[in-house]
Design a protein around this motif. Sequence first.
Motif, mmCIF file in Angstrom:
data_model
loop_
_atom_site.group_PDB
_atom_site.id
_atom_site.type_symbol
_atom_site.label_atom_id
_atom_site.label_comp_id
_atom_site.label_asym_id
_atom_site.label_seq_id
_atom_site.Cartn_x
_atom_site.Cartn_y
_atom_site.Cartn_z
ATOM 1 N N GLY A 141 0.815 -1.210 0.000
ATOM 2 C CA GLY A 141 0.000 0.000 0.000
ATOM 3 C C GLY A 141 0.847 1.256 0.000
ATOM 4 N N GLY A 142 1.926 1.245 0.781
ATOM 5 C CA GLY A 142 2.834 2.387 0.800
ATOM 6 C C GLY A 142 3.568 2.542 -0.513
ATOM 7 N N PHE A 143 3.987 1.422 -1.079
ATOM 8 C CA PHE A 143 4.713 1.420 -2.362
ATOM 9 C C PHE A 143 3.841 1.991 -3.479
ATOM 10 N N THR A 144 2.647 1.446 -3.640
ATOM 11 C CA THR A 144 1.761 1.900 -4.725
ATOM 12 C C THR A 144 1.156 3.261 -4.424
ATOM 13 N N GLY A 145 0.919 3.545 -3.145
ATOM 14 C CA GLY A 145 0.370 4.847 -2.777
ATOM 15 C C GLY A 145 1.320 5.972 -3.142
ATOM 16 N N PHE A 146 2.591 5.803 -2.831
ATOM 17 C CA PHE A 146 3.578 6.838 -3.149
ATOM 18 C C PHE A 146 3.719 7.020 -4.656
ATOM 19 N N ILE A 147 3.753 5.910 -5.386
ATOM 20 C CA ILE A 147 3.893 6.008 -6.847
ATOM 21 C C ILE A 147 2.669 6.683 -7.465
#
Length: 307
Positions: A242-248
Amino acid sequence: MNKLLIVGTVAFDAIETPFGKTDKILGGAGTYIGLSAAFFKLQSAIVSVVGDDFPQEYLDLLTQRNIDISGIEVVKGGKTFFWSGRYHNDLNSRDTLETQLNVLADFQPKVPQDYKNADVVMLGNLHPLVQSGVLDQLEASPKLVVLDTMNFWMDCALPELLAVMKRVDVITINDEEARQLSGEYSLVKAAAKIQEMGPQYVVIKKGEHGALLFHGKEVFFAPALPLEEVFDPTGAGDTFAGGFTGFITQSENVSFENMKNAIIHGSNLASFCVEKFGTERMIGLDKNEVVSRLKQFKSLTQFDIEL
């Protein structure tokens, strides 16, 4: 504002660790991914299924974080997916005590119309046919498609998994799964073989030992933040996703250099998830805490050296 489409379970978990145990609590990959991504400036929606035994307060919890739940089907008379597990003393291994698929057994994902043109798609850990079924409904090519999977699907649905892998940009798996999927013990060789299967980027999660990002010959390693206490590792990998895709999604940048930052943001949020049972820590998490711990990550990984 960019859109993130999340596909994954919204479920009940019952967890037992050396530090205690819970009755049925809120869980599911889609839940963890959504709660984590909500810390970024974006629009998000979860595609999932629950029974009518699923409390309205849990659905309200998601909507309070501006998560679109129109893609969460509520089956009348149905029971929500339930998983129960017991962690060993090292918290790195666990035994599944019970799995009740319930409404998940016949799940046919329905992507909300507003998200058929999502900028980023996060395919949580589900049957590869369900993941493919979501991609089939998209009306525009996303900037990035990220897929999470596990050894269970490698054992019982490998042809379907290999088929959907050809359609994604990033795969996230742990080190054991990377070795099984590739047949290689070396994670460098494993990542190279997995890239040949479709994904241009391979993220290999190593739990308390951090995460690796591979793209061609490029490699990036992000450590996990050393914590005084790890209470419950359930959902840490999904929180990372979630953090990975959220930031991108927020940054609108799908380059390898930006994915390095995304790995750090994912690791940062996952470090909070493990501090309490289930989703409890993520629900109570404050944005200032997130920023403060990001500074810890920065000091942990930056140094000057004369060459």
